[in-house]
Write a protein that holds these residues in place. Structure first.
Motif, short mmCIF file in Angstrom:
data_model
loop_
_atom_site.label_atom_id
_atom_site.label_comp_id
_atom_site.label_asym_id
_atom_site.label_seq_id
_atom_site.Cartn_x
_atom_site.Cartn_y
_atom_site.Cartn_z
N GLY A 22 4.42 -0.84 -8.20
CA GLY A 22 3.68 0.09 -7.68
C GLY A 22 2.71 1.03 -8.93
N PHE A 23 3.42 1.64 -10.09
CA PHE A 23 2.88 1.94 -11.36
C PHE A 23 1.46 0.53 -11.64
CE2 PHE A 23 7.33 4.15 -12.64
CZ PHE A 23 6.72 4.67 -11.53
N GLU A 24 1.18 -0.22 -11.86
CA GLU A 24 0.53 -1.34 -11.74
C GLU A 24 -0.53 -0.85 -11.05
OE1 GLU A 24 1.91 -4.62 -12.10
OE2 GLU A 24 3.33 -4.51 -13.95
N ALA A 25 -0.08 -0.47 -9.41
CA ALA A 25 -1.43 -0.67 -7.97
C ALA A 25 -2.22 0.31 -8.18
CB ALA A 25 -0.92 -0.98 -7.29
N CYS A 26 -1.15 2.13 -8.81
CA CYS A 26 -1.78 2.72 -8.49
C CYS A 26 -2.38 3.51 -10.03
CB CYS A 26 -0.66 4.26 -8.35
SG CYS A 26 0.41 4.34 -9.59
N GLY A 27 -3.01 2.24 -11.22
CA GLY A 27 -3.22 3.02 -11.79
C GLY A 27 -2.97 2.98 -13.12
N ALA A 28 -1.88 3.58 -13.13
CA ALA A 28 -0.41 4.26 -14.30
C ALA A 28 -0.92 3.58 -16.03
CB ALA A 28 1.20 4.83 -13.74
N TRP A 49 5.83 5.47 -17.07
CA TRP A 49 4.24 5.59 -17.41
C TRP A 49 4.10 6.77 -16.24
CZ3 TRP A 49 1.90 0.90 -15.48
CH2 TRP A 49 3.09 -0.82 -15.92
N GLY A 50 2.56 7.17 -16.95
CA GLY A 50 1.66 8.62 -16.20
C GLY A 50 0.57 8.00 -16.60
N GLU A 60 1.09 -1.15 0.22
CA GLU A 60 0.19 0.29 -0.16
C GLU A 60 0.61 0.85 0.30
OE1 GLU A 60 -3.80 1.73 2.39
OE2 GLU A 60 -2.99 0.42 3.46
N ALA A 61 1.78 1.23 0.69
CA ALA A 61 2.95 2.27 0.35
C ALA A 61 3.94 2.81 -0.63
CB ALA A 61 3.71 2.11 1.98
N VAL A 62 3.85 1.17 -1.29
CA VAL A 62 4.63 1.39 -2.68
C VAL A 62 3.61 2.50 -3.53
CG1 VAL A 62 5.61 -0.20 -4.28
CG2 VAL A 62 6.59 -0.06 -2.25
N ALA A 63 2.20 1.84 -3.50
CA ALA A 63 1.74 2.11 -4.51
C ALA A 63 0.97 3.69 -4.37
CB ALA A 63 0.17 1.21 -3.69
N ARG A 64 1.29 4.46 -3.24
CA ARG A 64 0.92 5.44 -2.88
C ARG A 64 2.21 5.92 -3.22
NH1 ARG A 64 -0.49 7.71 3.18
NH2 ARG A 64 -2.69 6.57 2.90
N LEU A 65 2.98 5.98 -2.93
CA LEU A 65 4.07 6.55 -3.12
C LEU A 65 4.54 6.68 -4.70
CD1 LEU A 65 7.05 7.64 -1.84
CD2 LEU A 65 8.31 5.77 -2.36
N ALA A 66 3.90 5.37 -5.67
CA ALA A 66 3.99 5.06 -6.96
C ALA A 66 3.44 6.65 -7.32
CB ALA A 66 3.92 4.57 -7.65
N GLY A 67 1.92 6.47 -7.15
CA GLY A 67 1.31 7.39 -7.58
C GLY A 67 1.60 9.14 -7.15
N ARG A 68 2.25 9.14 -6.17
CA ARG A 68 2.05 11.01 -5.53
C ARG A 68 3.51 11.39 -6.48
NH1 ARG A 68 1.21 11.99 -0.42
NH2 ARG A 68 1.71 14.62 -0.69
N TYR A 69 4.33 9.86 -6.70
CA TYR A 69 5.46 10.09 -7.86
C TYR A 69 5.66 11.22 -8.99
CZ TYR A 69 9.76 9.96 -10.75
OH TYR A 69 10.73 9.96 -11.35
#
Length: 379
Positions: A240-246, A257-258, A205-214
């Protein structure tokens, strides 16, 4: 870890440059305030304190000054601590705890030789030192490093030649964080006094949050870019990119990724100066947050070879590409002007000189001191 600057490859990077500058608000509508900058970018490297404030000022509305940034650090709206990598970053109070929980252990592991050299690898000694640090700050005091060292010595802790490593480890262990500055001196305060309590996040969860914010503040980017910036593994970055929907796309043999509707098929029609000209500070997020720097490369236009270490200077960009470097030695007296020397790597027509002069004027207002711009043209 060391970020590498690689040679340019053939390819059209204009759309990526434009999107990154737009997301970082170096172009378009600025952020309302410096805390808003840090909110969206997630963290802003702050190794050089005054220069890092200039990075926030350039992305904020109005005339933000160094004094304004200092007041925000003093009030705790902005915190400055070692997080993501073994260097300082500005972070928001709501992000400091979960980011350090995610990245702190990895930073600690990478610095094993430093802990061995200072005796902080011994569990009993480390516990004793951290307990003494917590005790020294228990009354809510904000202490300079020198004052904290004196209190630790009174508690039987040897600080000679290791106080900077003690404070660094205490930051990574979430015992201390930045306090209110005392004049030009930074201070340390108890972590829990400045950072709100929050429920822990599991690793994924923390990795996904970090990836999305980045990606919201820096995209498009590759997993290697996030791994470099966030101090996580490349595999975690990709997940993380995959988990945040990029969404991903291919460019010059790399997968970018964007998020948020970036059209990878679009091309910038900005023209030669559509993204403006900027005097970015050393370690600015526009450069330091990517391991691969080819997007901003302008070496095909360089008239002179880059000076050694130029990519650790402040960087001059035009249309999002690096065209020079700049330095400003701190004057000895407040009344003395700041001499800002801009060394160009490309020819500098009159309109480009005017744009950099405008940036120097803005930097002067940020510092609250006169700035004299010296521009060194390539031969």
């Amino acid at each position: 870890m060391v970020a590498t600057y690689i040679e340019a490859s053939d390819g059209d990077w204009a759309d990526v440059r434009a999107e990154r500058m737009r997301r970082q608000r170096l172009v378009g509508e600025p952020f309302a305030t410096p805390p808003d900058v840090v909110d969206l970018l997630g963290a802003v490297q702050a190794q050089e304190y005054v220069d890092a404030g200039w990075a926030l000022a350039q992305r904020s509305a109005g005339e933000v000054t160094a004094a304004d940034v200092g007041a925000l650090v003093g009030s705790g709206e902005l915190l400055r601590t070692h997080v993501l990598r073994p260097t300082w970053h500005f972070v928001r109070p709501a992000d400091a705890r979960w980011m350090l929980e995610l990245t702190g252990p990895r930073v600690i592991r990478t610095m094993g030789s430093a802990w061995r050299a200072t005796g902080l690898d011994d569990p009993a000694e480390l516990t004793n030192v951290l307990d003494a640090v917590a005790d020294a700050l228990a009354d809510g005091d904000h202490l300079t490093r020198k004052d904290l060292a004196e209190r630790l010595e009174q508690r039987g802790v040897d600080t000679a030649k290791r106080i900077s490593f003690i404070t660094l480890r205490a930051e990574l262990e979430r015992v201390v964080i930045s306090g209110a500055p005392q004049g030009k001196q930074q201070t340390f305060a108890a972590f829990d006094d400045r950072v709100p309590a929050s429920a822990p996040l599991d690793h994924d969860e923390a990795v996904a949050r970090l990836a999305g914010r980045y990606l919201l503040g820096h995209g498009p980017a590759t997993p290697h870019d996030l791994s470099w910036w966030g101090g996580i593994t490349v595999g975690d970055a990709r997940r993380g990119f995959e988990a945040c929907g990029a969404a991903s796309f291919e460019r010059e043999g790399l997968t970018y990724w964007g998020v948020g509707g970036f059209d990878s098929q679009a091309r910038s029609t900005s023209g030669g100066d559509g993204l403006g000209s900027h005097l970015l500070p050393p370690y600015d997020e526009y450069l330091i947050s990517y391991k691969n720097r080819q997007v901003v490369d302008a070496s095909e236009d360089f008239v002179r070879e880059p000076m050694e270490g130029i990519f650790f200077w402040g960087l001059a960009t035009d249309d999002g590409r690096v065209v020079g470097g700049w330095k400003w030695p701190r004057p000895k007296r407040k009344a003395d002007p700041v001499v800002l020397t801009l060394t160009m790597l490309v020819p500098t027509p009159a309109d480009l000189r005017e744009r950099f002069a405008h940036q120097a004027d803005r930097f002067s207002r940020y510092l609250g001191q006169p700035v004299e711009l010296t521009l060194e043209e390539p031969a």
